[in-house]
Structure formats: C-alpha cells, structure tokens
Design an enzyme around this catalytic site. Sequence first.
Site, PDB file in Angstrom:
ATOM      1  N   ASN A 119      -1.625  12.995  -4.594  1.00 30.64           N
ATOM      2  CA  ASN A 119      -2.703  13.525  -5.442  1.00 30.64           C
ATOM      3  C   ASN A 119      -2.951  14.997  -5.132  1.00 30.64           C
ATOM      4  O   ASN A 119      -3.093  15.818  -6.037  1.00 30.64           O
ATOM      5  CB  ASN A 119      -3.995  12.757  -5.199  1.00 30.64           C
ATOM      6  N   HIS A 123      -4.307  14.585  -9.667  1.00 32.84           N
ATOM      7  CA  HIS A 123      -4.710  13.198  -9.894  1.00 32.84           C
ATOM      8  C   HIS A 123      -3.982  12.543 -11.070  1.00 32.84           C
ATOM      9  O   HIS A 123      -3.546  11.399 -10.967  1.00 32.84           O
ATOM     10  CB  HIS A 123      -6.225  13.152 -10.090  1.00 32.84           C
ATOM     11  N   ARG A 130      12.074  -6.319  -1.225  1.00 37.65           N
ATOM     12  CA  ARG A 130      12.366  -5.883  -2.611  1.00 37.65           C
ATOM     13  C   ARG A 130      11.237  -5.000  -3.139  1.00 37.65           C
ATOM     14  O   ARG A 130      11.491  -3.996  -3.805  1.00 37.65           O
ATOM     15  CB  ARG A 130      12.530  -7.105  -3.523  1.00 37.65           C
ATOM     16  N   ASP A 187      -1.944   9.137 -11.034  1.00 36.27           N
ATOM     17  CA  ASP A 187      -2.149   7.993 -11.932  1.00 36.27           C
ATOM     18  C   ASP A 187      -0.826   7.554 -12.558  1.00 36.27           C
ATOM     19  O   ASP A 187      -0.545   6.356 -12.673  1.00 36.27           O
ATOM     20  CB  ASP A 187      -3.143   8.360 -13.044  1.00 36.27           C
ATOM     21  N   ASP A 222       0.856  -1.191   0.000  1.00 40.22           N
ATOM     22  CA  ASP A 222       0.000   0.000   0.000  1.00 40.22           C
ATOM     23  C   ASP A 222       0.890   1.239   0.000  1.00 40.22           C
ATOM     24  O   ASP A 222       1.824   1.348   0.793  1.00 40.22           O
ATOM     25  CB  ASP A 222      -0.898  -0.014   1.248  1.00 40.22           C
ATOM     26  N   GLU A 282      -4.739   2.374  -4.377  1.00 36.43           N
ATOM     27  CA  GLU A 282      -3.272   2.449  -4.380  1.00 36.43           C
ATOM     28  C   GLU A 282      -2.715   1.285  -3.591  1.00 36.43           C
ATOM     29  O   GLU A 282      -1.737   1.396  -2.891  1.00 36.43           O
ATOM     30  CB  GLU A 282      -2.782   3.800  -3.831  1.00 36.43           C
TER      31      GLU A 282
HETATM   32  P1  GH3 Z   1      -1.837   5.558   4.006  1.00 33.62           P
HETATM   33  O1  GH3 Z   1      -0.373   5.731   4.077  1.00 33.62           O
HETATM   34  O2  GH3 Z   1      -2.476   5.454   5.359  1.00 33.62           O
HETATM   35  O3  GH3 Z   1      -2.200   4.441   3.118  1.00 33.62           O
HETATM   36  O4  GH3 Z   1      -2.381   6.905   3.394  1.00 33.62           O
HETATM   37  P2  GH3 Z   1      -3.111   7.096   2.008  1.00 33.62           P
HETATM   38  O5  GH3 Z   1      -3.320   8.537   1.760  1.00 33.62           O
HETATM   39  O6  GH3 Z   1      -2.390   6.348   0.937  1.00 33.62           O
HETATM   40  O7  GH3 Z   1      -4.432   6.305   2.288  1.00 33.62           O
HETATM   41  P3  GH3 Z   1      -5.916   6.526   1.967  1.00 33.62           P
HETATM   42  O8  GH3 Z   1      -6.515   5.174   1.862  1.00 33.62           O
HETATM   43  O9  GH3 Z   1      -6.538   7.469   2.931  1.00 33.62           O
HETATM   44  O10 GH3 Z   1      -5.961   7.218   0.558  1.00 33.62           O
HETATM   45  C1  GH3 Z   1      -5.711   6.512  -0.568  1.00 33.62           C
HETATM   46  C2  GH3 Z   1      -5.661   7.523  -1.640  1.00 33.62           C
HETATM   47  O11 GH3 Z   1      -5.260   6.946  -2.874  1.00 33.62           O
HETATM   48  C3  GH3 Z   1      -6.992   8.167  -1.922  1.00 33.62           C
HETATM   49  C4  GH3 Z   1      -6.926   8.549  -3.332  1.00 33.62           C
HETATM   50  O12 GH3 Z   1      -6.635   9.918  -3.422  1.00 33.62           O
HETATM   51  C5  GH3 Z   1      -5.750   7.767  -3.890  1.00 33.62           C
HETATM   52  N1  GH3 Z   1      -6.169   6.938  -5.004  1.00 33.62           N
HETATM   53  C6  GH3 Z   1      -6.893   5.807  -4.967  1.00 33.62           C
HETATM   54  N2  GH3 Z   1      -7.083   5.344  -6.235  1.00 33.62           N
HETATM   55  C7  GH3 Z   1      -6.453   6.197  -7.076  1.00 33.62           C
HETATM   56  C8  GH3 Z   1      -6.297   6.252  -8.492  1.00 33.62           C
HETATM   57  O13 GH3 Z   1      -6.777   5.414  -9.264  1.00 33.62           O
HETATM   58  N3  GH3 Z   1      -5.586   7.289  -9.002  1.00 33.62           N
HETATM   59  C9  GH3 Z   1      -5.044   8.227  -8.184  1.00 33.62           C
HETATM   60  N4  GH3 Z   1      -4.350   9.227  -8.738  1.00 33.62           N
HETATM   61  N5  GH3 Z   1      -5.207   8.216  -6.852  1.00 33.62           N
HETATM   62  C10 GH3 Z   1      -5.885   7.207  -6.297  1.00 33.62           C
HETATM   63 MG    MG Z   2      -2.126   4.278   1.145  1.00 30.34          MG
HETATM   64 MG    MG Z   3      -4.964   2.169   0.766  1.00 33.58          MG
END
Ligand code: GH3
Ligand code: MG
Ligand code: MG
Length: 719
Positions: free
Chosen positions: A398, A403, A453, A407, A390, A433
């Site tokens: 973002n 965004h 890794r 991506d 993750d 993500e």
């Molecule tokens: P953490 O370290 O706790 O995982 O923090 P985080 O910000 O990664 O976690 P959180 O689950 O709150 O947010 C995930 C974010 O990932 C939210 C969204 O903005 C981003 N995200 C999810 N799917 C996509 C995608 O397809 N494209 C992009 N650009 N961003 C995405």
């Molecule tokens: Mg995350």
């Molecule tokens: Mg997540």
Amino acid sequence: MPTIKVLRLPAPSTAPTSDRSRLLTPRRVAIVGAAWIVTFAVLVLALPAEGWPARVLVNGVYLIPIVISEALIIRTARKVPSPRRRFWILMAIAGPLTLAGEVVVSWHHLVIGDEPPLPGLPDVFFISYYVVLLAALVFGLRPARQLQSWRAALDASIVAAVVAFVSYDLLISPQLSSGVTSTQLVGLAYPTMDVAMLVALISLALASFGHIPWSLRLVALGIVTATMGDDALTYLSIHSVNVEVGWLKIAWTTTSVLYGAAAWQACLEPAEVRQQSGRGRGAGLALVAAGVALTVCTVVADLIIEGGLHLEAAILVLYVFAAVLVRLWVTAREREAVSRELADSLRLQQRMANTDELTNLANRRRADATLAELARCAGPDRPLGVLVVDLDHFKEVNDRHGHPAGDAVLIDVAGRLRGAIRPGDLVARYGGEEFVVVVDDVTPAALRGLAERCRAAVGDEPFSVRGAASVIVTASVGGAALPGDATDLGTLLRIADRALYTAKALGRNRAHVGARTAPEAGDDLLERGSVPNFLQALADRIDTDSGSAAHTAEAARLAGEVADRLGVGAVGRWRAVAAARFHDIGKVAVPREVLGKRGPLTPDEWRLIHDHPERGAQILELTSDLRDVAPVIRQHHEHYDGRGYPDGRTGEGILLEARIVAVCDAWAAMRADRSYRRALTEPQSLAELHRCAGSQFDPHVVRAFTAVVRAPAADRAAA
Ligand code: GH3
Ligand code: MG
Ligand code: MG
C-alpha cells in the site's frame, strides 16, 4: 375540534425564530381559530334570527376571518418554495372572489335590506371562486403526477362515481325534472362544482398514500365543510325548506378559519414531504368499502321507493361492480409484485450480508457460520481443516503503490485462492489482507498440500497492477485440523493462527500446518528463494576467503542442535540457524587480504573486522524474509560479561539465539584449521568453552552445547 391539534407539528429548522413566531405557535393559532368558530356559533345560536345584531354578525363579523385568511394565504403564496407556491397563488386568487361575493350579499342584507337577486352578481363571484379553487386542486397539486398507481386511480374512480351519483340523485336530478331555467342552471352549478372538488380531493387523497401535509388536510377539511354548507342549502331549497342562513354560515366561517390555519401551517412545513410508503392504503380500501355500501343502500332504496332500478343507479351499480373486480385483480397483482420484490431484496440482502464487497469472496460472517456447521460434523472420519492465509508486509505494498493498487492485489489474490482450492472448499476474506480457507473432510497430507498450493498461488507469480507492472506479494499460511490438532473450533482457529505466526516468524512466504512446531520447520527456508540462496553463496565465499570453508554451515548445523536441546521452539531455532549461517555476511566489506591474513592484524584491520556484526545486520535488514535474523547477527559478538561488541550487552540482555551462535561460531572456529594455527581437538575446544563460560559465553548454552557434542550421533538424530 380534534383536527386543530394536528397543527402541533414540529417546526422545521428553517422556521423563523422571531418573537412573532414564538408568540404565534401552531397550538395558539389553533386555539384562536377554534375560539372564533365557537364564539361565532354561540352568537348565531344565542341571538334572535331577526334584528340588527344577528344581521351584523352573519354579514359583517362573518367577513373578518375571510379577510384574515386571505391575508395569510397571500403571505404563504409569497413565502413557500416553488413546488407548492402554485397552489397557494391560485388559493390567493380564489380568496378575493369569495370575499367579493360575500361583500355583495352583505351589502344587500345590511344596506338594501333585501336578498340579492338569483342568479346575481354574488353567484358570478362564488362560481368563479369554485372554478379557481378546483384549478388549485387539479393544477396546483399536480394530481396527474401523483395518480401513478392504478389502484389509487381505481379507488378514486369508484368513490367519485358514488359521490357523483349521490349528488346527482339528491341535488341535481330533482332540479332537472322541471326544465332548465337560468336560475336552475346556477342552482345546478353549485352541487356540480362541489362534486368536482370532492372528486379532486378524493383522487388526491387516495393517490398520495397518506403523504398529505397537514396544511393540505386543513384545506381539504375546509372544502368539505363548505361543500356540506352548500349542499345542505341546495337540498333544503329543492325541498322548499326555509333555512336560517346563519346556521350555514357556521360551516362557511369554519372553512375560512381552516383556510387561514392551513396557510399558517404551510409556512412551517418543510419543502419536501417525506415519503412513507405503505401508509394510507387502508384509507383507500375503507373509502371503497363505504362507496360499495352506499351503492347497495341506493339500490335497495330505489327498489323500495320506486319499485325498480332507475337507469342512473343501474349504471352506477354496473360500474362499481366492474371497478371492484378490476380493483381486486390489481390488488392481487400488486401483492404478487410486492412479495416478489421482497423475496428478491431478501435474497440480495442475504448475499450482501455474506459477501465481501471488495473481493466478492465469502466474508467472515459466512466463514464463521460454515466453520461452526462443519465443526459439528467433524470427527476422525471427517476431519475439518482450516487455513489462514495472510499477505506478507502488505502495508508496504500500500505504502509503495497506493491503496487502490493494494485493493487490486487483494482482488487478484482472491481469484488465485479460488483457483487453488478444491471444488466444495470455501475461501473467505476474513479481515483486511487475511483470508481463510475452510476445508471439509481433508487428510493432514492433503491439508498441507492445499496450504502450499495457496502459498504458491499468491507468492510464485508477481501481480501486475496499474502503474506498477509487477509487484511481488507473498503470503504466509497457517493451518490446523480438527480433530488432529484441536478438540474444538475455538482451539482449531487458535492453532491455525499460531501456525500462521510460526510461518511469519520463520521468514514468511511459507506454509505451516499443525499444532506441533517441527524443529526443522525453518530449515528449508535456507534452500528456497533467490535471496537466501545468494546470501548462502556469499557466506560460503567469505568462509573460503577466511580460510575456513564450511565454517558457517557447520555453525548453523550446531546452532540447530543446541536450540533443540534448549527447547527454544521452531521460531527461535530457525533464527539461530539462519543467524549462524549468515553471521559473517558483514565481512563482505572486509578485504580478502585482511580476511586471509596470516600475521597479526593492524588496529585499522581490527576495526574492519569489528564492524562485521553491524554490517551483517544491516544487510539482512534489507531482505524481507530474513529481517528478523538481523538483531541476532548484530549481537553474536556480545560477551556474557558485557565485554563484547558492538553494544556491550550483558547476560540475558543478549538474545538467546545470539548466545547460541556465539558458542557455535567459536566451536566451529576452534575445530577447523586456520592459517595461523591448527584445529583444536574436541576436548581442547570443550575445555576452552568451559573456561570462557560466564565471561564470554552463556554457561547455560555451554552446558547445552556440551550435551550436544557428547551425545552419541544416534541420539542426536533422534532428537
Ligand atoms: P505481516 O507480514 O506481518 O502480515 O505484515 P502486514 O503489513 O501485512 O501486516 P499488518 O497487519 O501490519 O498490515 C496489514 C495491512 O493491510 C494494513 C493495511 O495497509 C492493509 N490492508 C488491510 N485491509 C486493506 C484493504 O482493504 N485494502 C488495502 N489496499 N489494504 C488493506
Ligand atoms: Mg499481513
Ligand atoms: Mg494481517
């Protein structure tokens, strides 16, 4: 009349909703048309053939539907949108021609009391009418564009050949036998035009795969009805049968009613006819079969009646035979093409159903299926490993870079993970993500290596995205193995997820594999990364300036042992250790003279010192890896009885890690020499802790601490 029912089509949303259109519903129009035909037929049958009532009926009343249908056709030609307008304009031009012909015939019958001459003016009108009608079918409906399918063209040609042959055999050939006069030329013109129109209709019907709107079906039915009337008249005249024209006029009046209904219906239909692929193919085949059957009948009839095949029949047989062969070949090729298309589209759909659109990795569905399959074969000889990767604080990426940049990073991460795994392992995008790596037949050590890794592949190299040259993105990895850490797939995923949570809670940008949260899980964070290194150097400098070198390192060591004794788990332990190490970071804002002052502090100097928990927390909040430690640092000077600072929290309202740090901090301070006093002995220090348990310190923590200090060194190492 079952065909009339078809008028009950749902009106399109653009249909007018005036009172008139509500009154004249398609059903009512159909009923009125049918009633007219039935009434006309009954009157024709009921009235004696001679006499003025019958003459008025078949010559005068008969004209009424022609006039009405022409009016409706003109209205339609003005109303319908452009692709269909051409057809209705040509129909509107054809209408007055037939009306003129009928008027001349009626004039002769009613006024002159005579048959019109043959050939005469009515024939000019009627034949012109047929020419325009044929033009409407051929040019108004653009059959050339519709006749795109070879199969449809072949079908049409087979059926047209048979229709043309039968017409020729029954209606044209007998007229040619006695030489060609002008009368016969006109006689020939009617069946010829009928054949041409039927051929045009058949071609259109077969080429349009059943997408023919109901208005055109009604027109086609009208043409067929009129043709039947014409051909019956021609056939009977050839064979010198005296026929009552009133009878035939039932067919022709039906045609007028059908044209009127068609025009009415055309205004209700949507501009574009929806394509329904595959429909109407059966009709083509049925028509071809009927054509073949008719050819066989003709051949048999020729053989019986004439004792041999005449030339035209032989040509027809040869043509139909050849065309049917070609038709079979075309059908076989079409089938092949269709099955190829189906197979391709199935493959594509399967790929799409299993692939993540953005990264082109396998998607969650595919990962779940693979996991389920491998979990069935997993055992001690073939352990199944799963890693959950993750991205850390990805929301911030973002927010900061947009965004699209996010991506782009996700796509890049996918590529890096693909490069990090072993051949045969599966990496999938599991969620936004979050990625999953499925590892078949893996030892625990290899799984840990792979997890590291994957972490390094993402976190060790910044990402370059458009508009932001270098973006640092890290990933936390959680992993577990079946059967090592779990007994079934559900538990395996849960434990991998919990391991991920541990990795996150331990400061992120780290891999944690396994169900057990090892007590030392967080320690290495303090040895990795430029920010923790810098903060440690700063903590050491502050310790030195305060005259107690290694104070925070000692407090951190003790905090780890007390946390273990209290069983707070890896995350709590890590927070306690990190907070103990950095609890004095806020003193960076306190001048060195104040830190190392021998005498008592002034109130201002005390204020500076009292600010350090808050300042320390503010500093750690600026980091990404140590943010979770900030609240512990803020609270490490709170007292159990509420007399501490900065918030005056009490008892359990103070974080357990902060209560641990408070005790360890005090102990490390008491046990070291200070500028203003000598170090206390161990019993003195313990006595002091116990004296303050319940007021300054949490008695529970003091008890655990005492146990730690009193435990022999060997026990402590084992713990
Ligand atoms: P953490 O370290 O706790 O995982 O923090 P985080 O910000 O990664 O976690 P959180 O689950 O709150 O947010 C995930 C974010 O990932 C939210 C969204 O903005 C981003 N995200 C999810 N799917 C996509 C995608 O397809 N494209 C992009 N650009 N961003 C995405
Ligand atoms: Mg995350
Ligand atoms: Mg997540």
